[in-house]
Design a protein around this motif. Sequence first.
Motif, PDB file in Angstrom:
ATOM      1  N   GLN A   3     -44.276   5.003 -48.435  1.00 50.54           N
ATOM      2  CA  GLN A   3     -43.087   4.162 -48.423  1.00 50.54           C
ATOM      3  C   GLN A   3     -43.505   2.728 -48.734  1.00 50.54           C
ATOM      4  N   ILE A   4     -42.902   2.149 -49.738  1.00 52.74           N
ATOM      5  CA  ILE A   4     -43.148   0.759 -50.090  1.00 52.74           C
ATOM      6  C   ILE A   4     -42.095  -0.075 -49.376  1.00 52.74           C
ATOM      7  N   LEU A   5     -42.544  -0.964 -48.502  1.00 51.04           N
ATOM      8  CA  LEU A   5     -41.610  -1.800 -47.766  1.00 51.04           C
ATOM      9  C   LEU A   5     -41.377  -3.092 -48.528  1.00 51.04           C
ATOM     10  N   ASP A   6     -40.126  -3.496 -48.593  1.00 55.70           N
ATOM     11  CA  ASP A   6     -39.766  -4.764 -49.211  1.00 55.70           C
ATOM     12  C   ASP A   6     -40.369  -5.883 -48.367  1.00 55.70           C
ATOM     13  N   GLU A   7     -41.143  -6.760 -48.981  1.00 60.37           N
ATOM     14  CA  GLU A   7     -41.809  -7.816 -48.219  1.00 60.37           C
ATOM     15  C   GLU A   7     -40.823  -8.770 -47.564  1.00 60.37           C
ATOM     16  N   ARG A   8     -39.597  -8.726 -47.976  1.00 58.22           N
ATOM     17  CA  ARG A   8     -38.581  -9.582 -47.383  1.00 58.22           C
ATOM     18  C   ARG A   8     -37.917  -8.955 -46.170  1.00 58.22           C
ATOM     19  N   THR A   9     -38.141  -7.682 -45.931  1.00 61.45           N
ATOM     20  CA  THR A   9     -37.409  -6.959 -44.902  1.00 61.45           C
ATOM     21  C   THR A   9     -37.934  -7.279 -43.507  1.00 61.45           C
ATOM     22  N   MET A  10     -36.995  -7.516 -42.606  1.00 64.25           N
ATOM     23  CA  MET A  10     -37.311  -7.696 -41.195  1.00 64.25           C
ATOM     24  C   MET A  10     -36.455  -6.731 -40.400  1.00 64.25           C
ATOM     25  N   ARG A  11     -36.948  -6.384 -39.226  1.00 62.92           N
ATOM     26  CA  ARG A  11     -36.161  -5.525 -38.349  1.00 62.92           C
ATOM     27  C   ARG A  11     -36.406  -5.912 -36.910  1.00 62.92           C
ATOM     28  N   GLN A  12     -35.416  -5.628 -36.103  1.00 64.11           N
ATOM     29  CA  GLN A  12     -35.571  -5.830 -34.671  1.00 64.11           C
ATOM     30  C   GLN A  12     -35.828  -4.468 -34.051  1.00 64.11           C
ATOM     31  N   LEU A  13     -36.904  -4.384 -33.307  1.00 64.31           N
ATOM     32  CA  LEU A  13     -37.306  -3.146 -32.651  1.00 64.31           C
ATOM     33  C   LEU A  13     -36.911  -3.208 -31.186  1.00 64.31           C
ATOM     34  N   ILE A  14     -36.287  -2.138 -30.730  1.00 64.17           N
ATOM     35  CA  ILE A  14     -35.926  -1.987 -29.323  1.00 64.17           C
ATOM     36  C   ILE A  14     -36.440  -0.616 -28.893  1.00 64.17           C
ATOM     37  N   ILE A  15     -37.129  -0.580 -27.769  1.00 59.32           N
ATOM     38  CA  ILE A  15     -37.650   0.687 -27.253  1.00 59.32           C
ATOM     39  C   ILE A  15     -37.074   0.881 -25.856  1.00 59.32           C
ATOM     40  N   ALA A  16     -36.342   1.982 -25.668  1.00 57.56           N
ATOM     41  CA  ALA A  16     -35.658   2.269 -24.412  1.00 57.56           C
ATOM     42  C   ALA A  16     -36.223   3.531 -23.768  1.00 57.56           C
ATOM     43  N   ARG A  17     -36.211   3.544 -22.452  1.00 60.16           N
ATOM     44  CA  ARG A  17     -36.744   4.685 -21.699  1.00 60.16           C
ATOM     45  C   ARG A  17     -35.784   5.869 -21.683  1.00 60.16           C
ATOM     46  N   LYS A  18     -36.311   7.053 -22.000  1.00 59.71           N
ATOM     47  CA  LYS A  18     -35.523   8.298 -21.968  1.00 59.71           C
ATOM     48  C   LYS A  18     -35.444   8.883 -20.567  1.00 59.71           C
ATOM     49  N   ASP A  19     -36.498   8.694 -19.760  1.00 63.01           N
ATOM     50  CA  ASP A  19     -36.578   9.353 -18.459  1.00 63.01           C
ATOM     51  C   ASP A  19     -35.525   8.873 -17.464  1.00 63.01           C
ATOM     52  N   LEU A  20     -34.879   7.752 -17.743  1.00 62.93           N
ATOM     53  CA  LEU A  20     -33.866   7.229 -16.829  1.00 62.93           C
ATOM     54  C   LEU A  20     -32.531   7.946 -16.977  1.00 62.93           C
ATOM     55  N   ASN A  21     -32.389   8.713 -18.058  1.00 64.85           N
ATOM     56  CA  ASN A  21     -31.152   9.468 -18.304  1.00 64.85           C
ATOM     57  C   ASN A  21     -29.911   8.580 -18.176  1.00 64.85           C
ATOM     58  N   MET A  22     -29.982   7.420 -18.822  1.00 62.58           N
ATOM     59  CA  MET A  22     -28.851   6.491 -18.781  1.00 62.58           C
ATOM     60  C   MET A  22     -27.661   7.085 -19.524  1.00 62.58           C
ATOM     61  N   SER A  23     -26.468   6.812 -19.028  1.00 61.77           N
ATOM     62  CA  SER A  23     -25.270   7.215 -19.750  1.00 61.77           C
ATOM     63  C   SER A  23     -25.249   6.462 -21.078  1.00 61.77           C
ATOM     64  N   CYS A  31     -29.583  -1.870 -24.516  1.00 60.44           N
ATOM     65  CA  CYS A  31     -30.053  -2.187 -25.875  1.00 60.44           C
ATOM     66  C   CYS A  31     -29.431  -3.486 -26.384  1.00 60.44           C
ATOM     67  N   CYS A  32     -28.176  -3.748 -26.012  1.00 61.94           N
ATOM     68  CA  CYS A  32     -27.548  -5.021 -26.388  1.00 61.94           C
ATOM     69  C   CYS A  32     -28.262  -6.181 -25.706  1.00 61.94           C
ATOM     70  N   HIS A  33     -28.608  -6.027 -24.434  1.00 59.98           N
ATOM     71  CA  HIS A  33     -29.380  -7.071 -23.747  1.00 59.98           C
ATOM     72  C   HIS A  33     -30.693  -7.308 -24.489  1.00 59.98           C
ATOM     73  N   ALA A  34     -31.353  -6.210 -24.870  1.00 60.05           N
ATOM     74  CA  ALA A  34     -32.647  -6.312 -25.570  1.00 60.05           C
ATOM     75  C   ALA A  34     -32.491  -6.999 -26.923  1.00 60.05           C
ATOM     76  N   SER A  35     -31.409  -6.704 -27.618  1.00 59.88           N
ATOM     77  CA  SER A  35     -31.183  -7.309 -28.928  1.00 59.88           C
ATOM     78  C   SER A  35     -30.909  -8.801 -28.823  1.00 59.88           C
ATOM     79  N   MET A  36     -30.166  -9.196 -27.821  1.00 63.30           N
ATOM     80  CA  MET A  36     -29.767 -10.593 -27.675  1.00 63.30           C
ATOM     81  C   MET A  36     -30.810 -11.463 -26.978  1.00 63.30           C
ATOM     82  N   ALA A  37     -31.811 -10.867 -26.357  1.00 65.80           N
ATOM     83  CA  ALA A  37     -32.751 -11.618 -25.513  1.00 65.80           C
ATOM     84  C   ALA A  37     -33.450 -12.743 -26.253  1.00 65.80           C
ATOM     85  N   PHE A  38     -33.848 -12.501 -27.511  1.00 61.45           N
ATOM     86  CA  PHE A  38     -34.581 -13.559 -28.224  1.00 61.45           C
ATOM     87  C   PHE A  38     -33.698 -14.769 -28.524  1.00 61.45           C
TER      88      PHE A  38
END
Length: 157
Positions: A3-23, A31-38
């Motif tokens: 996969q050739i990635l566009d050198e201009r591309t940026m992404r926001q990474l969020i990693i959430a725990r599965k074991d908590l079985n959140m609704s 995930c919204c809190h994580a996205s807005m934190a920065f």
Amino acid sequence: MIQILDERTMRQLIIARKDLNMSAGKLAAQCCHASMAFLTAPLRDQSRIIKSTATGNKTFSITLPSSICDKWICDILTKTICAAKNYNHLMKAITMARELGLVEGKDFFLIKDNCLTELKPEEIDENGVGRTLTCVGFRPLEDDIAHLISKKFQLYK
């Protein structure tokens, strides 16, 4: 296939725990809190207030790298949500981030729920408030950096 990635591309990474079985709603909120934190972390710094008005409105100053403004905010706001199997798996992402030179509170943010609804506290903070680490959110990163971390995790399903 490479996969050739566009050198201009940026992404926001969020990693959430599965074991908590959140609704679905709880997961979305975390995930919204994580996205807005920065963006919200600098707003909580009262020294960034430029002006307070008589009506209570406040004007803040936030300085963002032009790459984040141009390649993420003014582009398509790409996000990748990955799953950590459990607390320890999530901590591996944090360790990887630190090894890459990323700094907590600037480049990534630990999101802890106050356990007022569906989660049980896993830790008690200095104020006696029970909290649970739900996810980690990263500031928008160049794709190649985000992929160094995300390749160790599956997409959240």
